[in-house]
Design an enzyme around this catalytic site. Structure first.
Site, PDB file in Angstrom:
ATOM      1  N   LYS A  49       0.764   0.452   7.398  1.00 50.93           N
ATOM      2  CA  LYS A  49       1.322  -0.895   7.286  1.00 50.93           C
ATOM      3  C   LYS A  49       2.192  -1.225   8.498  1.00 50.93           C
ATOM      4  O   LYS A  49       2.020  -2.267   9.128  1.00 50.93           O
ATOM      5  CB  LYS A  49       2.147  -1.013   6.001  1.00 50.93           C
ATOM      6  N   THR A  50       3.107  -0.338   8.813  1.00 50.57           N
ATOM      7  CA  THR A  50       3.963  -0.570   9.968  1.00 50.57           C
ATOM      8  C   THR A  50       3.123  -0.627  11.240  1.00 50.57           C
ATOM      9  O   THR A  50       3.363  -1.439  12.126  1.00 50.57           O
ATOM     10  CB  THR A  50       5.023   0.538  10.060  1.00 50.57           C
ATOM     11  N   GLY A 105       2.221   5.675   4.470  1.00 56.94           N
ATOM     12  CA  GLY A 105       1.387   6.339   5.465  1.00 56.94           C
ATOM     13  C   GLY A 105       0.012   5.755   5.649  1.00 56.94           C
ATOM     14  O   GLY A 105      -0.834   6.354   6.292  1.00 56.94           O
ATOM     15  N   THR A 106      -0.234   4.568   5.087  1.00 52.67           N
ATOM     16  CA  THR A 106      -1.572   3.997   5.210  1.00 52.67           C
ATOM     17  C   THR A 106      -1.692   3.061   6.405  1.00 52.67           C
ATOM     18  O   THR A 106      -2.745   2.480   6.617  1.00 52.67           O
ATOM     19  CB  THR A 106      -1.963   3.244   3.932  1.00 52.67           C
ATOM     20  N   ASP A 159      -3.795  25.429 -14.425  1.00 50.14           N
ATOM     21  CA  ASP A 159      -5.133  25.004 -14.838  1.00 50.14           C
ATOM     22  C   ASP A 159      -5.064  24.292 -16.187  1.00 50.14           C
ATOM     23  O   ASP A 159      -5.671  23.243 -16.382  1.00 50.14           O
ATOM     24  CB  ASP A 159      -6.057  26.222 -14.991  1.00 50.14           C
ATOM     25  N   HIS A 189     -10.692  35.615 -12.009  1.00 43.85           N
ATOM     26  CA  HIS A 189     -10.251  34.256 -12.317  1.00 43.85           C
ATOM     27  C   HIS A 189     -10.900  33.253 -11.347  1.00 43.85           C
ATOM     28  O   HIS A 189     -11.501  32.267 -11.769  1.00 43.85           O
ATOM     29  CB  HIS A 189      -8.717  34.199 -12.222  1.00 43.85           C
ATOM     30  N   GLU A 190     -10.789  33.536 -10.063  1.00 43.83           N
ATOM     31  CA  GLU A 190     -11.329  32.600  -9.067  1.00 43.83           C
ATOM     32  C   GLU A 190     -12.859  32.527  -9.134  1.00 43.83           C
ATOM     33  O   GLU A 190     -13.441  31.447  -9.031  1.00 43.83           O
ATOM     34  CB  GLU A 190     -10.885  32.987  -7.652  1.00 43.83           C
ATOM     35  N   GLY A 199       0.822  -1.206   0.000  1.00 46.29           N
ATOM     36  CA  GLY A 199       0.000   0.000   0.000  1.00 46.29           C
ATOM     37  C   GLY A 199       0.848   1.243   0.000  1.00 46.29           C
ATOM     38  O   GLY A 199       2.037   1.193   0.312  1.00 46.29           O
ATOM     39  N   PRO A 200       0.243   2.363  -0.360  1.00 46.59           N
ATOM     40  CA  PRO A 200       0.989   3.617  -0.407  1.00 46.59           C
ATOM     41  C   PRO A 200       1.530   4.011   0.965  1.00 46.59           C
ATOM     42  O   PRO A 200       1.057   3.489   1.975  1.00 46.59           O
ATOM     43  CB  PRO A 200      -0.045   4.640  -0.891  1.00 46.59           C
TER      44      PRO A 200
HETATM   45  P1  ADP Z   1       3.269   2.991   6.501  1.00 44.43           P
HETATM   46  O1  ADP Z   1       2.108   2.360   5.792  1.00 44.43           O
HETATM   47  O2  ADP Z   1       4.011   3.900   5.596  1.00 44.43           O
HETATM   48  O3  ADP Z   1       4.125   2.001   7.211  1.00 44.43           O
HETATM   49  P2  ADP Z   1       2.709   3.835   9.165  1.00 44.43           P
HETATM   50  O4  ADP Z   1       2.089   2.597   9.659  1.00 44.43           O
HETATM   51  O5  ADP Z   1       4.098   4.078   9.575  1.00 44.43           O
HETATM   52  O6  ADP Z   1       2.602   3.936   7.592  1.00 44.43           O
HETATM   53  O7  ADP Z   1       1.778   5.059   9.604  1.00 44.43           O
HETATM   54  C1  ADP Z   1       2.298   6.254  10.093  1.00 44.43           C
HETATM   55  C2  ADP Z   1       1.367   6.861  11.126  1.00 44.43           C
HETATM   56  O8  ADP Z   1       0.144   7.272  10.531  1.00 44.43           O
HETATM   57  C3  ADP Z   1       0.972   5.901  12.205  1.00 44.43           C
HETATM   58  O9  ADP Z   1       1.886   5.921  13.249  1.00 44.43           O
HETATM   59  C4  ADP Z   1      -0.397   6.391  12.634  1.00 44.43           C
HETATM   60  O10 ADP Z   1      -0.286   7.422  13.570  1.00 44.43           O
HETATM   61  C5  ADP Z   1      -0.957   6.973  11.368  1.00 44.43           C
HETATM   62  N1  ADP Z   1      -1.821   6.016  10.677  1.00 44.43           N
HETATM   63  C6  ADP Z   1      -1.617   5.524   9.437  1.00 44.43           C
HETATM   64  N2  ADP Z   1      -2.597   4.680   9.083  1.00 44.43           N
HETATM   65  C7  ADP Z   1      -3.452   4.610  10.116  1.00 44.43           C
HETATM   66  C8  ADP Z   1      -4.665   3.901  10.344  1.00 44.43           C
HETATM   67  N3  ADP Z   1      -5.172   3.073   9.431  1.00 44.43           N
HETATM   68  N4  ADP Z   1      -5.288   4.061  11.531  1.00 44.43           N
HETATM   69  C9  ADP Z   1      -4.764   4.899  12.454  1.00 44.43           C
HETATM   70  N5  ADP Z   1      -3.637   5.583  12.301  1.00 44.43           N
HETATM   71  C10 ADP Z   1      -2.961   5.474  11.146  1.00 44.43           C
HETATM   72 ZN    ZN Z   2      -7.190  28.827 -11.821  1.00 45.85          ZN
HETATM   73 MG    MG Z   3       6.162   1.822   7.144  1.00 48.23          MG
END
Ligand code: ADP
Ligand code: ZN
Ligand code: MG
Length: 627
Positions: free
Chosen positions: A218-219, A215-216, A511, A433-434, A212-213
């Site tokens: 995984k860790t 910050g989702t 744009d 514009h806006e 997965g991307p």
């Molecule tokens: P990665 O997928 O890159 O390993 P991390 O697990 O390190 O991401 O996530 C970083 C931080 O973002 C976590 O410590 C947590 O605070 C927050 N976070 C990310 N995903 C979740 C989730 N599904 N639920 C709650 N917190 C999350």
């Molecule tokens: Zn614009």
């Molecule tokens: Mg990670």
């Protein structure tokens, strides 16, 4: 010059050498013999003669009987009592007898350096200093990335993987990724009650790959499983396998699995496995021997244990597409769990988790925040709440209110807030514009509603129009894309209509980029043009890291011309229609611009109210259907 410990030490080495010689030359002898009072010397033979002559008054023996300081008086010494130093040969026991017979005062002095330890320290001082300095230098160069210091940690990986039983994180801390959580709860059951699975002949999976991307979560998930399963948890990052020396990575893998098998049942977590698990034999610059060996070792180890030994390997990556196919085949990472950017409900759940320990104003609706943050990952959302909390503290408020949350969202999406422009022509132009964007977006049925229009600059943008999606859109219709193209063109179109064709500015370049990309994708990826339902190009992928280096456009020159023509048609048609809408509603636009310049920001409520007060020339839906 930059200060560094390394240069300091190098330059101070000569100083240490000098200190050493001074130490050896002065300090050490004075601790043994009081030489400063006996400058003149005498041979042993002469000394014996002096005894016989009765010229000796006193003898002080030093240095374990090797040196004597004598007090003598005689004609040769000018009839004055003098202190003279004599080196004594070893093993002259009869000397004492001789002295006693002559009734000379004898006095033996123990070595000043009574403590043998002190002696040892004296002798070792310099070598230790030197070795210490060298070790220090090695360590410094090691932490700088490379260098001979690494030789010292050869193959030793004990410190690199940690056995953490208590991460303090449980499944409840992970939200919005329910499928992955289910999968992991199952893994916990495998570890806790393996018998119920083996009894019916099921094989427990060896590996789970989390994809997965960034910050989702995984860790976070891996940490939660460690907290829940109550088994040893070995965690290592893929990059820690990769070392300067060939073979170190492989030996680390061996070490890791040996430890794991000793501690079964347990979990081995390899974070960022793409660092080692990359497709072998590809990539620019050829293969990497070390990484290949490490990967081969990993594959061997994963084959080497039976599925039921109780070792489960969990790996995480955000680039499953570049992983070696051998890693992905069943029998290694049997299961792949995708952790994706959360949808609306997922965001809501994650926000609730992170809002728990924060003081929120009662009128804050988490639902609204979740709505405003499509595309945010779990980490982004956690960051958002934290930013809002910081802002609240800076304003010395008691609880986080919606205004801090809004400001934080704006800041995360569009960058820092700048200072507003002074009133003038360019501010007016930006306002038109806006308002162009906002009005077209509002009048088109298929477009997301406007959240606010603002003239306060943020990041690169001099003004901004924010739209809020009504619900999470995973499938987007042709009409919606066309509406987006038209709303995006609204800014430039307004400039043209109000200020004339020659007064348009570079402000619309971003744009136009978006518009062209959307139109092109309609033609080449989504089959939304008269060329027909063909997929002519695939999603762009980074050519540096991936597998495919081949050109991903597979069409003839003839089709290429058609694509360009179609893209141009779509954009020009939309542009013409937008120009017409703006001309039709000129009075309304002027009014909105006046309000915007005066107030800097118009929110959705204000915008809709103003629009309803004026006679609006409606936009026909056929505009879009014709395209
Ligand atoms: P990665 O997928 O890159 O390993 P991390 O697990 O390190 O991401 O996530 C970083 C931080 O973002 C976590 O410590 C947590 O605070 C927050 N976070 C990310 N995903 C979740 C989730 N599904 N639920 C709650 N917190 C999350
Ligand atoms: Zn614009
Ligand atoms: Mg990670």
């Amino acid at each position: 010059m930059k200060f560094s410990w390394k240069t300091l030490l190098l330059w101070s080495l000569p100083f240490f050498v000098i200190v050493f010689f001074i130490w050896q030359g002065f300090v050490m002898p004075t601790t043994n013999v009081n030489s400063n009072i006996a400058n003149s010397r005498m041979t042993y033979g002469r000394f014996l003669e002096y005894i016989d002559m009765g010229w000796i008054k006193k003898v002080d023996i030093y240095d374990n009987g090797h040196t004597a300081i004598i007090e003598a008086i005689g004609p040769e010494l000018g009839n004055r009592t003098q202190k003279i130093r004599v080196e004594l040969p070893t093993g002259s026991p009869d000397l004492i007898t001789k002295l006693r017979r002559a009734q000379i005062d004898i006095n033996a002095h123990p070595n000043k350096s009574i403590n043998p330890l002190w002696n040892l320290v004296n002798n070792l001082f310099f070598p230790i200093l030197l070795l210490g300095g060298l070790a220090f230098l090695f360590r410094r160069s090691n932490s700088a990335g490379s260098g001979p210091g690494q030789a010292m940690s050869f193959g030793k990986s004990k410190a690199l993987f940690q056995m953490e039983a208590k991460t303090g994180i449980i499944f409840d801390d992970v939200a919005g990724v329910d499928e992955a959580k289910e999968e992991f709860k199952e893994v916990v059951t495998f570890l806790k009650q393996p018998d119920s699975f083996t009894a019916v002949g099921a094989k427990i999976p060896k590996g789970v790959l989390l994809v997965g991307p960034p910050g989702t979560g995984k860790t976070l998930l891996a940490k939660a499983i460690a907290g829940e399963a109550n088994v040893p948890f070995f965690s290592i990052s893929g990059s820690e396998f990769v070392e300067m020396f060939v073979g170190v990575g492989a030996s680390r893998v061996r070490d890791l699995f040996k430890k794991a098998k000793e501690n079964a049942p347990c979990i081995v977590f390899i974070d960022e496995i793409d660092a080692v698990g990359r497709q072998r034999g590809t990539g620019i610059g050829g293969g990497n021997d070390e990484r290949e060996q490490t990967l081969n070792q990993l594959l061997t180890e994963m084959d080497g244990f039976e599925g039921n030994t109780g070792v489960i390997v969990i790996a995480a990556t955000n680039r499953a597409d570049i992983l070696d196919a051998a890693l992905l085949r069943p029998g290694r990472f049997d299961r792949q769990v995708t952790v994706d950017v959360p949808d609306l409900n997922g965001r809501l759940a994650i926000l609730k988790v992170h809002a728990k320990n924060k003081k929120m104003d009662n009128n804050v609706s988490i639902q609204t925040i979740a709505r405003r943050t499509p595309g945010f990952s779990g980490a982004d959302l956690a960051n958002l709440l934290n930013e809002a909390a910081i802002l609240t503290a800076r304003k010395r408020k008691q609880a986080i209110s919606i205004s801090e949350l809004d400001a934080s969202i704006d800041r995360i999406i569009a960058g820092m807030e700048g200072t507003p422009l002074v009133n003038g022509k360019s501010k007016r132009l930006i306002a038109y514009h806006e308002v162009g964007h906002a009005l077209i977006g509002t009048l088109l049925n298929y477009h997301d509603p406007v959240q606010k229009v603002t003239l306060i600059p943020r990041g690169q943008a001099k003004g901004l129009t924010w739209f809020t999606p009504e619900d999470d859109q995973t499938l987007i219709s042709k009409a919606q894309i066309l509406s987006r193209i038209m709303a995006t063109l609204g800014g430039r179109a307004a400039e043209e209509v109000i200020f004339g064709n020659t007064e348009v500015t570079t402000g619309a370049s971003n744009d136009l980029q978006k518009v062209t990309s959307m139109a092109r994708q309609m033609v080449t990826r989504f089959g939304m043009s008269t060329i027909g339902p063909l997929s002519l190009e695939s999603e762009e992928s980074s050519p540096f890291l991936g597998r495919s280096l081949n050109n991903n456009s597979e069409y003839s020159d003839e089709i290429a011309k058609k694509i360009d023509k179609q893209v141009q048609n779509i954009v020009c048609e939309c542009h013409n229609k937008v120009i017409k809408i703006i001309k039709d509603n000129r009075i309304l636009i002027d009014k909105l611009v006046d309000i915007l310049i005066e107030q800097e920001t118009i929110d959705r409520y204000m915008l809709e109210k103003t629009i309803s007060e004026y006679t609006v020339v409606p936009v026909k839906n056929t505009y879009i259907q014709q395209l």
